[in-house]
Motif scaffolding. Sequence first.
Motif, PDB file in Angstrom:
ATOM      1  N   LYS A  18      34.921  51.406  40.213  1.00 51.90           N
ATOM      2  CA  LYS A  18      33.452  51.495  40.847  1.00 51.90           C
ATOM      3  C   LYS A  18      32.516  50.379  40.369  1.00 51.90           C
ATOM      4  O   LYS A  18      31.422  49.997  40.924  1.00 51.90           O
ATOM      5  CB  LYS A  18      32.752  52.669  40.838  1.00 51.90           C
ATOM      6  CG  LYS A  18      33.265  53.741  41.964  1.00 51.90           C
ATOM      7  CD  LYS A  18      32.527  55.106  41.707  1.00 51.90           C
ATOM      8  CE  LYS A  18      33.182  56.011  42.700  1.00 51.90           C
ATOM      9  NZ  LYS A  18      32.588  57.308  42.772  1.00 51.90           N
ATOM     10  N   LEU A  19      33.192  49.988  39.095  1.00 54.91           N
ATOM     11  CA  LEU A  19      32.082  48.661  38.442  1.00 54.91           C
ATOM     12  C   LEU A  19      32.433  47.657  39.011  1.00 54.91           C
ATOM     13  O   LEU A  19      33.625  47.174  39.356  1.00 54.91           O
ATOM     14  CB  LEU A  19      32.771  48.754  36.863  1.00 54.91           C
ATOM     15  CG  LEU A  19      32.286  49.633  35.967  1.00 54.91           C
ATOM     16  CD1 LEU A  19      32.843  49.395  34.755  1.00 54.91           C
ATOM     17  CD2 LEU A  19      30.717  49.945  35.883  1.00 54.91           C
ATOM     18  N   HIS A  20      31.397  46.860  39.590  1.00 52.53           N
ATOM     19  CA  HIS A  20      31.280  45.558  40.163  1.00 52.53           C
ATOM     20  C   HIS A  20      30.534  44.677  39.364  1.00 52.53           C
ATOM     21  O   HIS A  20      29.382  44.654  39.632  1.00 52.53           O
ATOM     22  CB  HIS A  20      31.156  45.530  41.597  1.00 52.53           C
ATOM     23  CG  HIS A  20      31.454  44.289  42.355  1.00 52.53           C
ATOM     24  ND1 HIS A  20      32.636  43.544  42.474  1.00 52.53           N
ATOM     25  CD2 HIS A  20      30.493  43.306  42.669  1.00 52.53           C
ATOM     26  CE1 HIS A  20      32.578  42.531  43.172  1.00 52.53           C
ATOM     27  NE2 HIS A  20      31.461  42.288  43.164  1.00 52.53           N
ATOM     28  N   LEU A  21      31.027  43.850  38.443  1.00 57.29           N
ATOM     29  CA  LEU A  21      30.385  42.898  37.464  1.00 57.29           C
ATOM     30  C   LEU A  21      30.299  41.751  38.233  1.00 57.29           C
ATOM     31  O   LEU A  21      31.295  40.944  37.683  1.00 57.29           O
ATOM     32  CB  LEU A  21      30.481  43.190  36.209  1.00 57.29           C
ATOM     33  CG  LEU A  21      30.351  44.631  35.605  1.00 57.29           C
ATOM     34  CD1 LEU A  21      31.156  44.644  34.382  1.00 57.29           C
ATOM     35  CD2 LEU A  21      28.833  45.116  35.726  1.00 57.29           C
ATOM     36  N   LYS A  22      29.533  41.093  39.066  1.00 56.66           N
ATOM     37  CA  LYS A  22      29.600  39.731  39.614  1.00 56.66           C
ATOM     38  C   LYS A  22      29.456  38.561  38.762  1.00 56.66           C
ATOM     39  O   LYS A  22      30.419  37.683  38.904  1.00 56.66           O
ATOM     40  CB  LYS A  22      28.526  39.481  40.605  1.00 56.66           C
ATOM     41  CG  LYS A  22      28.470  40.445  41.851  1.00 56.66           C
ATOM     42  CD  LYS A  22      27.409  40.116  42.745  1.00 56.66           C
ATOM     43  CE  LYS A  22      27.761  38.987  43.835  1.00 56.66           C
ATOM     44  NZ  LYS A  22      26.721  38.946  44.905  1.00 56.66           N
ATOM     45  N   ASP A  23      28.656  38.793  37.611  1.00 51.90           N
ATOM     46  CA  ASP A  23      28.923  37.749  36.423  1.00 51.90           C
ATOM     47  C   ASP A  23      30.285  37.558  35.856  1.00 51.90           C
ATOM     48  O   ASP A  23      30.507  36.308  35.215  1.00 51.90           O
ATOM     49  CB  ASP A  23      27.951  38.261  35.574  1.00 51.90           C
ATOM     50  CG  ASP A  23      26.463  37.979  35.929  1.00 51.90           C
ATOM     51  OD1 ASP A  23      26.165  37.519  37.198  1.00 51.90           O
ATOM     52  OD2 ASP A  23      25.575  38.645  35.133  1.00 51.90           O
ATOM     53  N   LEU A  24      31.071  38.429  35.944  1.00 51.44           N
ATOM     54  CA  LEU A  24      32.481  38.421  35.319  1.00 51.44           C
ATOM     55  C   LEU A  24      33.615  38.000  36.466  1.00 51.44           C
ATOM     56  O   LEU A  24      34.760  37.792  35.796  1.00 51.44           O
ATOM     57  CB  LEU A  24      32.859  39.760  34.709  1.00 51.44           C
ATOM     58  CG  LEU A  24      31.849  40.457  33.503  1.00 51.44           C
ATOM     59  CD1 LEU A  24      32.452  41.643  32.899  1.00 51.44           C
ATOM     60  CD2 LEU A  24      32.137  39.215  32.389  1.00 51.44           C
ATOM     61  N   GLU A  25      33.234  37.420  37.563  1.00 56.86           N
ATOM     62  CA  GLU A  25      34.250  37.246  38.500  1.00 56.86           C
ATOM     63  C   GLU A  25      35.107  36.084  37.855  1.00 56.86           C
ATOM     64  O   GLU A  25      34.284  34.885  37.491  1.00 56.86           O
ATOM     65  CB  GLU A  25      33.649  37.013  40.017  1.00 56.86           C
ATOM     66  CG  GLU A  25      33.323  38.424  40.510  1.00 56.86           C
ATOM     67  CD  GLU A  25      32.740  38.348  41.945  1.00 56.86           C
ATOM     68  OE1 GLU A  25      32.718  37.025  42.382  1.00 56.86           O
ATOM     69  OE2 GLU A  25      32.025  39.231  42.531  1.00 56.86           O
ATOM     70  N   GLY A  26      36.315  35.930  37.949  1.00 60.89           N
ATOM     71  CA  GLY A  26      36.914  34.731  37.387  1.00 60.89           C
ATOM     72  C   GLY A  26      37.272  34.954  36.019  1.00 60.89           C
ATOM     73  O   GLY A  26      38.138  33.981  35.515  1.00 60.89           O
ATOM     74  N   PHE A  27      36.493  35.773  35.273  1.00 56.78           N
ATOM     75  CA  PHE A  27      37.065  36.013  34.039  1.00 56.78           C
ATOM     76  C   PHE A  27      38.157  37.006  33.586  1.00 56.78           C
ATOM     77  O   PHE A  27      38.478  37.722  34.335  1.00 56.78           O
ATOM     78  CB  PHE A  27      35.649  36.663  33.192  1.00 56.78           C
ATOM     79  CG  PHE A  27      34.518  35.771  32.817  1.00 56.78           C
ATOM     80  CD1 PHE A  27      34.278  35.271  31.653  1.00 56.78           C
ATOM     81  CD2 PHE A  27      33.857  35.462  34.053  1.00 56.78           C
ATOM     82  CE1 PHE A  27      33.184  34.660  31.528  1.00 56.78           C
ATOM     83  CE2 PHE A  27      32.856  34.598  33.961  1.00 56.78           C
ATOM     84  CZ  PHE A  27      32.320  34.044  32.423  1.00 56.78           C
TER      85      PHE A  27
END
Length: 140
Positions: free
Chosen positions: A110-119
Amino acid sequence: MLIIENIEKHLRDHGISPSYQRKRIFEYLYENQNHPNVNQIYEELVKEIPTLSKTTVYNTLNLFVEKKLAEVITIEGTEIRYDLYNPHTHGHFKCENCKKVYDIDIDAEKLHLKDLEGFQIKEQYFHFKGLCRECSNKTV
Protein backbone atom coordinates in the motif's frame (compact mmCIF):
# COMPACT_ATOMS: atom_id res chain seq x y z
CA MET A 1 6.16 -14.91 13.89
CA LEU A 2 9.44 -16.78 13.75
CA ILE A 3 9.25 -20.32 15.16
CA ILE A 4 12.53 -22.07 15.94
CA GLU A 5 12.44 -25.55 17.42
CA ASN A 6 16.20 -26.09 17.78
CA ILE A 7 18.28 -22.98 18.44
CA GLU A 8 21.60 -24.83 18.25
CA LYS A 9 20.73 -26.17 14.77
CA HIS A 10 19.44 -22.74 13.73
CA LEU A 11 22.76 -21.14 14.68
CA ARG A 12 24.75 -23.87 12.89
CA ASP A 13 22.57 -23.49 9.78
CA HIS A 14 23.66 -19.84 9.70
CA GLY A 15 27.36 -20.64 10.08
CA ILE A 16 27.59 -19.83 13.79
CA SER A 17 29.29 -22.11 16.28
CA PRO A 18 26.68 -22.46 19.06
CA SER A 19 28.60 -21.77 22.26
CA TYR A 20 26.54 -21.65 25.44
CA GLN A 21 26.76 -17.86 25.58
CA ARG A 22 25.69 -17.44 21.96
CA LYS A 23 22.75 -19.80 22.45
CA ARG A 24 21.61 -17.92 25.56
CA ILE A 25 21.91 -14.51 23.84
CA PHE A 26 19.88 -15.79 20.89
CA GLU A 27 17.33 -17.38 23.27
CA TYR A 28 16.99 -14.06 25.06
CA LEU A 29 16.20 -12.26 21.79
CA TYR A 30 13.83 -15.02 20.70
CA GLU A 31 11.95 -15.40 23.97
CA ASN A 32 11.66 -11.75 25.01
CA GLN A 33 11.33 -9.85 21.73
CA ASN A 34 11.70 -6.62 23.70
CA HIS A 35 14.18 -4.96 21.33
CA PRO A 36 16.93 -4.85 23.95
CA ASN A 37 20.22 -3.00 23.96
CA VAL A 38 23.54 -4.62 24.93
CA ASN A 39 23.21 -3.55 28.56
CA GLN A 40 19.75 -5.08 28.95
CA ILE A 41 20.89 -8.45 27.61
CA TYR A 42 24.06 -8.34 29.69
CA GLU A 43 22.24 -7.44 32.92
CA GLU A 44 19.75 -10.27 32.46
CA LEU A 45 22.19 -13.01 31.43
CA VAL A 46 25.13 -12.21 33.73
CA LYS A 47 22.97 -13.47 36.60
CA GLU A 48 23.21 -17.00 35.21
CA ILE A 49 26.52 -16.64 33.34
CA PRO A 50 28.88 -14.78 35.71
CA THR A 51 31.75 -14.97 33.20
CA LEU A 52 29.72 -13.12 30.53
CA SER A 53 31.12 -9.75 29.45
CA LYS A 54 29.45 -6.85 27.67
CA THR A 55 32.06 -7.28 24.95
CA THR A 56 30.89 -10.85 24.37
CA VAL A 57 27.27 -9.71 24.14
CA TYR A 58 28.23 -6.92 21.73
CA ASN A 59 30.39 -9.20 19.55
CA THR A 60 27.73 -11.92 19.50
CA LEU A 61 25.03 -9.47 18.45
CA ASN A 62 27.28 -8.13 15.69
CA LEU A 63 27.82 -11.72 14.49
CA PHE A 64 24.05 -12.29 14.49
CA VAL A 65 23.57 -9.11 12.44
CA GLU A 66 26.32 -10.15 10.01
CA LYS A 67 24.69 -13.57 9.55
CA LYS A 68 21.20 -12.03 9.15
CA LEU A 69 19.84 -13.51 12.39
CA ALA A 70 19.29 -10.12 14.00
CA GLU A 71 19.05 -6.52 12.94
CA VAL A 72 20.07 -3.23 14.46
CA ILE A 73 17.36 -0.77 15.37
CA THR A 74 18.23 2.88 15.83
CA ILE A 75 15.09 4.86 16.56
CA GLU A 76 17.09 7.60 18.21
CA GLY A 77 20.57 8.42 16.96
CA THR A 78 22.52 7.21 19.97
CA GLU A 79 20.42 4.27 21.17
CA ILE A 80 21.18 0.94 19.50
CA ARG A 81 18.74 -1.90 20.04
CA TYR A 82 18.48 -5.36 18.52
CA ASP A 83 15.65 -7.36 17.01
CA LEU A 84 15.52 -10.82 15.50
CA TYR A 85 15.76 -10.57 11.74
CA ASN A 86 12.31 -10.33 10.19
CA PRO A 87 12.11 -10.38 6.39
CA HIS A 88 8.58 -8.97 6.44
CA THR A 89 8.18 -5.21 6.21
CA HIS A 90 7.60 -3.82 9.66
CA GLY A 91 8.45 -0.75 11.65
CA HIS A 92 9.06 0.11 15.25
CA PHE A 93 7.32 2.41 17.68
CA LYS A 94 9.10 3.67 20.79
CA CYS A 95 7.08 5.02 23.67
CA GLU A 96 8.66 8.20 24.99
CA ASN A 97 7.27 7.49 28.46
CA CYS A 98 7.85 3.79 29.25
CA LYS A 99 10.66 3.40 26.65
CA LYS A 100 9.21 0.12 25.28
CA VAL A 101 9.70 -0.61 21.59
CA TYR A 102 6.90 -2.29 19.67
CA ASP A 103 6.84 -4.01 16.27
CA ILE A 104 4.40 -2.35 13.86
CA ASP A 105 3.13 -4.25 10.82
CA ILE A 106 3.39 -2.23 7.62
CA ASP A 107 1.68 -3.16 4.37
CA ALA A 108 4.44 -2.42 1.86
CA GLU A 109 2.04 -3.04 -1.03
CA LYS A 110 0.00 0.00 0.00
CA LEU A 111 3.01 2.28 0.21
CA HIS A 112 3.38 4.34 -2.90
CA LEU A 113 6.25 6.76 -2.70
CA LYS A 114 6.38 8.63 -5.99
CA ASP A 115 9.69 10.27 -5.11
CA LEU A 116 11.36 6.82 -5.08
CA GLU A 117 10.19 5.67 -8.51
CA GLY A 118 13.18 4.39 -10.47
CA PHE A 119 15.27 3.89 -7.34
CA GLN A 120 16.53 0.48 -6.24
CA ILE A 121 15.65 0.18 -2.56
CA LYS A 122 17.88 -2.24 -0.67
CA GLU A 123 16.84 -1.38 2.88
CA GLN A 124 13.95 0.46 4.48
CA TYR A 125 13.26 1.51 8.03
CA PHE A 126 10.12 2.85 9.65
CA HIS A 127 10.38 4.39 13.12
CA PHE A 128 7.71 6.10 15.13
CA LYS A 129 7.86 7.79 18.53
CA GLY A 130 5.15 8.95 20.86
CA LEU A 131 3.04 7.45 23.64
CA CYS A 132 1.90 3.83 23.57
CA ARG A 133 -1.73 2.96 24.28
CA GLU A 134 -1.03 2.11 27.91
CA CYS A 135 0.84 5.35 28.62
CA SER A 136 -1.74 7.38 26.66
CA ASN A 137 -4.52 5.96 28.81
CA LYS A 138 -2.62 6.91 31.98
CA THR A 139 -2.43 10.56 30.92
CA VAL A 140 -6.16 10.85 30.15
